[in-house]
Design a protein around this motif. Sequence first.
Motif, PDB file in Angstrom:
ATOM      1  N   ILE A   1       0.612 -19.970 -12.413  1.00 51.34           N
ATOM      2  CA  ILE A   1      -0.369 -18.885 -12.541  1.00 51.34           C
ATOM      3  C   ILE A   1       0.312 -17.532 -12.393  1.00 51.34           C
ATOM      4  CG2 ILE A   1      -2.381 -17.804 -11.459  1.00 51.34           C
ATOM      5  CD1 ILE A   1      -3.369 -20.629 -10.793  1.00 51.34           C
ATOM      6  N   ARG A   2       1.238 -17.455 -11.445  1.00 45.24           N
ATOM      7  CA  ARG A   2       1.963 -16.193 -11.239  1.00 45.24           C
ATOM      8  C   ARG A   2       2.830 -15.834 -12.443  1.00 45.24           C
ATOM      9  NH1 ARG A   2       3.431 -18.638  -6.096  1.00 45.24           N
ATOM     10  NH2 ARG A   2       1.978 -17.990  -4.463  1.00 45.24           N
ATOM     11  N   ARG A   3       3.258 -16.864 -13.195  1.00 43.11           N
ATOM     12  CA  ARG A   3       4.141 -16.618 -14.333  1.00 43.11           C
ATOM     13  C   ARG A   3       3.399 -16.400 -15.649  1.00 43.11           C
ATOM     14  NH1 ARG A   3       7.581 -20.771 -11.809  1.00 43.11           N
ATOM     15  NH2 ARG A   3       6.478 -22.328 -13.063  1.00 43.11           N
ATOM     16  N   VAL A   4       2.080 -16.463 -15.636  1.00 42.34           N
ATOM     17  CA  VAL A   4       1.323 -16.266 -16.876  1.00 42.34           C
ATOM     18  C   VAL A   4       1.623 -14.879 -17.443  1.00 42.34           C
ATOM     19  CG1 VAL A   4      -0.974 -16.010 -17.892  1.00 42.34           C
ATOM     20  CG2 VAL A   4      -0.532 -17.835 -16.249  1.00 42.34           C
ATOM     21  N   GLU A   5       2.011 -14.843 -18.706  1.00 37.36           N
ATOM     22  CA  GLU A   5       2.381 -13.571 -19.324  1.00 37.36           C
ATOM     23  C   GLU A   5       1.148 -12.731 -19.635  1.00 37.36           C
ATOM     24  OE1 GLU A   5       5.249 -13.813 -22.484  1.00 37.36           O
ATOM     25  OE2 GLU A   5       5.931 -15.765 -21.785  1.00 37.36           O
TER      26      GLU A   5
END
Length: 217
Positions: A22-26
């Motif tokens: 989730i933190r890496r969602v662009e």
Amino acid sequence: MFIYLIKECKVKVYDVRTKNSIRRVEKKYILSIIIWIVFGMLFTLALGLQWDNIIKAVIGVVLTVDICVAMWWNDNDWKTRSSEMQDRYKNEVINKIIEILKSTNWHLYDRKGIEWCIEMCDIELKKAPCLSTYLKPIKNFVMVILPTFTALGVIILQKVDEINIMLVITFTLFFMLVFLLGLGYIVYPVWEMIFNRKRRFIAAFKEDLQYILAKYQ
């Protein structure tokens, strides 16, 4: 005992990975979802308030382009970053599962132990029926059929005075269906995590165990 093992793996492995993902969602994907929601609401208003047909067509085109671009982004990311994603998954999931299986609490890191875990996964999967398969055809429908009908719709709406009113009504109902189907495709991963969470987790755990068995045993 198996229930305690899968709970430990869920908390220490899969939940952690989900949070990291989730933190890496662009930002581009977040923007795509926002566009779909906003223009979907506008299209609903356009139908309810009987806005000009050209406006409806423009909104429909934006919705079509948005979801097609989002799917193209996703496919392109898989092609260009597959190696990076595989390494990340191995570090965040596979290695963590191996650590748990090797721990003094379980002593399951051998062929017999892993095969037992896989068998227990099969039992648990039978208890959790899968409903997500009904949404999988949506991607093909939206990607192939929707752009064609949108282009035809623009032409039809521009000549609305020259055609039967029933055709316009049919096209409007079609756009409503497209919106619902497209929305279903966009929120599919979220829907999976909320309503099909247990089965999704156990199926992933089984696949990872099978990989470990084939690769390391």
